[in-house]
Motif scaffolding. Structure first.
Motif, PDB file in Angstrom:
ATOM      1  N   ALA A 176      -2.868   2.603  91.870  1.00 38.37           N
ATOM      2  CA  ALA A 176      -2.858   3.427  90.662  1.00 38.37           C
ATOM      3  C   ALA A 176      -1.473   4.060  90.562  1.00 38.37           C
ATOM      4  O   ALA A 176      -1.009   4.702  91.516  1.00 38.37           O
ATOM      5  N   HIS A 177      -0.814   3.869  89.426  1.00 36.80           N
ATOM      6  CA  HIS A 177       0.553   4.369  89.221  1.00 36.80           C
ATOM      7  C   HIS A 177       0.548   5.469  88.172  1.00 36.80           C
ATOM      8  O   HIS A 177       0.013   5.281  87.066  1.00 36.80           O
ATOM      9  N   TYR A 178       1.142   6.606  88.502  1.00 40.14           N
ATOM     10  CA  TYR A 178       1.391   7.635  87.498  1.00 40.14           C
ATOM     11  C   TYR A 178       2.869   7.565  87.118  1.00 40.14           C
ATOM     12  O   TYR A 178       3.754   7.780  87.946  1.00 40.14           O
ATOM     13  N   ASN A 179       3.125   7.233  85.867  1.00 42.62           N
ATOM     14  CA  ASN A 179       4.483   7.081  85.363  1.00 42.62           C
ATOM     15  C   ASN A 179       4.923   8.372  84.679  1.00 42.62           C
ATOM     16  O   ASN A 179       4.177   8.941  83.883  1.00 42.62           O
ATOM     17  N   PHE A 180       6.144   8.801  84.979  1.00 47.07           N
ATOM     18  CA  PHE A 180       6.637  10.027  84.366  1.00 47.07           C
ATOM     19  C   PHE A 180       8.173   9.987  84.313  1.00 47.07           C
ATOM     20  O   PHE A 180       8.824   9.288  85.097  1.00 47.07           O
ATOM     21  N   GLY A 181       8.735  10.737  83.388  1.00 49.69           N
ATOM     22  CA  GLY A 181      10.186  10.814  83.276  1.00 49.69           C
ATOM     23  C   GLY A 181      10.602  11.081  81.847  1.00 49.69           C
ATOM     24  O   GLY A 181       9.774  11.410  80.980  1.00 49.69           O
ATOM     25  N   ASN A 182      11.879  10.943  81.575  1.00 49.79           N
ATOM     26  CA  ASN A 182      12.384  11.142  80.217  1.00 49.79           C
ATOM     27  C   ASN A 182      13.609  10.285  79.986  1.00 49.79           C
ATOM     28  O   ASN A 182      14.305   9.893  80.935  1.00 49.79           O
ATOM     29  N   THR A 183      13.862   9.971  78.742  1.00 48.69           N
ATOM     30  CA  THR A 183      15.080   9.277  78.339  1.00 48.69           C
ATOM     31  C   THR A 183      15.774  10.114  77.273  1.00 48.69           C
ATOM     32  O   THR A 183      15.112  10.705  76.408  1.00 48.69           O
ATOM     33  N   GLN A 184      17.097  10.175  77.349  1.00 48.31           N
ATOM     34  CA  GLN A 184      17.892  10.939  76.392  1.00 48.31           C
ATOM     35  C   GLN A 184      19.038  10.071  75.907  1.00 48.31           C
ATOM     36  O   GLN A 184      19.660   9.369  76.699  1.00 48.31           O
ATOM     37  N   ASN A 185      19.294  10.123  74.624  1.00 47.98           N
ATOM     38  CA  ASN A 185      20.441   9.380  74.102  1.00 47.98           C
ATOM     39  C   ASN A 185      21.055  10.116  72.923  1.00 47.98           C
ATOM     40  O   ASN A 185      20.399  10.937  72.266  1.00 47.98           O
ATOM     41  N   SER A 186      22.313   9.827  72.686  1.00 46.79           N
ATOM     42  CA  SER A 186      23.008  10.411  71.544  1.00 46.79           C
ATOM     43  C   SER A 186      23.886   9.352  70.884  1.00 46.79           C
ATOM     44  O   SER A 186      24.386   8.440  71.561  1.00 46.79           O
ATOM     45  N   ILE A 187      24.049   9.495  69.578  1.00 45.35           N
ATOM     46  CA  ILE A 187      24.891   8.595  68.794  1.00 45.35           C
ATOM     47  C   ILE A 187      25.836   9.456  67.960  1.00 45.35           C
ATOM     48  O   ILE A 187      25.393  10.303  67.179  1.00 45.35           O
ATOM     49  N   VAL A 188      27.135   9.283  68.159  1.00 43.39           N
ATOM     50  CA  VAL A 188      28.141  10.010  67.387  1.00 43.39           C
ATOM     51  C   VAL A 188      28.742   9.069  66.358  1.00 43.39           C
ATOM     52  O   VAL A 188      29.184   7.966  66.705  1.00 43.39           O
ATOM     53  N   GLU A 189      28.724   9.498  65.102  1.00 43.97           N
ATOM     54  CA  GLU A 189      29.320   8.706  64.020  1.00 43.97           C
ATOM     55  C   GLU A 189      30.648   9.343  63.621  1.00 43.97           C
ATOM     56  O   GLU A 189      30.706  10.520  63.250  1.00 43.97           O
ATOM     57  N   PHE A 190      31.722   8.577  63.730  1.00 40.76           N
ATOM     58  CA  PHE A 190      33.063   9.078  63.425  1.00 40.76           C
ATOM     59  C   PHE A 190      33.421   8.761  61.968  1.00 40.76           C
ATOM     60  O   PHE A 190      33.203   7.636  61.492  1.00 40.76           O
ATOM     61  N   ARG A 191      33.996   9.750  61.282  1.00 46.17           N
ATOM     62  CA  ARG A 191      34.369   9.596  59.882  1.00 46.17           C
ATOM     63  C   ARG A 191      35.886   9.760  59.725  1.00 46.17           C
ATOM     64  O   ARG A 191      36.524  10.501  60.483  1.00 46.17           O
TER      65      ARG A 191
END
Length: 436
Positions: A176-191
């Protein structure tokens, strides 16, 4: 001495794993990251082959192995309690049709304990399942920076499993597996202005997903002697489809960037994901099965092959359904490998050393611009005895050389070298008394 080795080993890898991301692969941009756990160091030194089980190593991919086997085959009695801990260092060169780069990462891969309980066996531990760690940039038609993508995080597994030995040849098990965690990402758009000069203010999108959920892994192991010397070994595992619950956040920021590339937030707006039906989403974890078989002489040599298939085409993440470049197909892996022990029952150190080798061919299940992302690796390793003769603890070293991806269609090819280290420690906790 053995306890000191364990403490130093854990401390070194814990420091490095928290100071760096668990991966540096740009392909961790997709899904919930790159798959991290593909077996113990012993498995991966044989091309990922996990069909073989014995009494002195923990096999974390097949819970039927928790029952173990008697040390009588090594001239000792009893079934040992088995402890294992592993980590790795990866270095890679990245190249596309227009640029090159280098990256590296150090990770703590797993820690687990397997305890025999008569015909039953129990195993539990912790391991990183996937990892996200990338920094990517995209250029516009004028050669200026158009987007910057960064990501970090991943999913971990805490597991508890039991095995049962029906006969001397046949064992079954379930994890039996308990999965846990988080993912974070960012996207910067240059003008830019009309003269292609960067504007003072840029736009950044931040996303965070906190993940949790349960899944199960079923296993079967069958071993039987063909003749007085030759043994047939086979194994089967099945992981049914399951879901991860994802609690999501998204925000948009106006930022400024200094000459060092540091980002400073001017203003920020939180997105109402509840109104979009995306505050809590369900991610599908695809079903998977594996089957392998091999033949060898116990305590001398073994050769085998294993096939793994995963219904990656079932993967779904509603938060990123608008990603048009990537899609998924069913994944598969073919592993071929084995080991050789010159002479297990000798005081000669080199003759008791286990020599391993293997190779694997993997279709990761990721499609980018309709190109299937594939991976190939060739591996080598040794199992070095720890302690005096009769003590079956060992330190395992492995090296894998391979590549992932392609430079076709403006994609990225990774050429990697993975160095792996684990300790497999054994102790006889439960032994019948011969004398009262």
């Amino acid at each position: 001495m053995t306890k000191k080795l364990v403490v130093v080993f854990i401390a070194v890898f814990a420091i490095h794993s928290y100071s760096q991301e668990g991966t540096a692969s740009p392909y961790s941009f997709y899904g919930i990251g790159s798959l991290k756990f593909k077996g113990t160091v012993e498995n991966r030194s044989m091309g990922g082959l996990s069909v073989y089980t014995d009494s002195i190593h923990v096999n974390l991919r097949n819970p039927a192995s928790y029952t173990g086997s008697n040390l009588e085959m090594y001239g000792n009695e009893g079934r040992p309690v088995k402890f294992t801990v592993g980590g790795s260092y990866s270095t890679m060169s990245l190249k596309s049709d227009s640029s090159k780069g280098n990256a590296s990462s150090t990770t703590f891969d797993y820690i687990a304990l397997s305890v025999p309980l008569g015909k039953f066996g129990m195993g539990f531990g912790l391991l990183p399942y996937t990892a996200v760690g990338y920094k990517l940039e995209a250029l516009n038609a004028n050669g200026g920076l158009e987007n910057r993508f960064t990501g970090q995080g991943g999913v971990n597994k805490a597991f508890l499993g039991f095995g049962y030995q029906f006969t001397k040849e046949l064992s079954i098990g379930v994890d039996a597996h308990y999965n846990f965690g988080n993912t974070q990402n960012s996207i910067v758009e240059f003008r830019y202005d009309d003269q292609n000069v960067p504007l003072q203010y840029q736009t950044r999108e931040n996303n965070r997903s906190d993940l949790s959920g349960l899944n199960f892994n079923l296993g079967l192991s069958y071993k039987a002697m063909f003749s007085e010397k030759l043994e047939f070994v086979s194994g089967f595992t099945l992981t049914p489809k399951s879901n991860l619950t994802s609690q999501n956040k998204r925000s948009f920021s106006t930022i400024t960037i200094n000459s060092n590339g540091d980002e400073f937030v001017v203003s920020q707006i939180e997105t109402d994901l509840e109104a979009l039906g995306l505050l809590e989403t369900k991610l599908t974890l695809p079903s998977k099965f594996s089957f392998g078989a091999g033949i060898g002489e116990p305590r001398k040599w073994f050769m085998g092959a294993e096939y793994t298939s995963q219904k990656t085409s079932e993967f779904n993440n509603p938060l990123y359904q608008n990603t048009t470049l990537a899609s998924y197909e069913d994944a598969s892996t073919i592993s071929i490998g084995g080991f050789f022990i010159p002479q297990y029952n000798t005081t000669s150190y080199l003759k008791r050393t286990v020599y391993r080798a293997g190779l694997r061919f993997e279709k990761t299940g990721l499609l980018i611009k309709d190109k299937s992302i594939k991976e190939f690796g060739i591996s080598f390793g040794v199992g070095l005895p720890v302690g005096e003769f009769g003590d079956f603890s060992n330190a395992n070293f492995g090296v894998e050389i391979g590549k992932r991806g392609t430079t076709n269609s403006h994609l990225i090819q990774e050429d990697f070298i993975n160095f792996r280290l684990s300790l497999s420690l054994n102790d006889r906790w439960f032994m019948k008394r011969k004398y009262n």
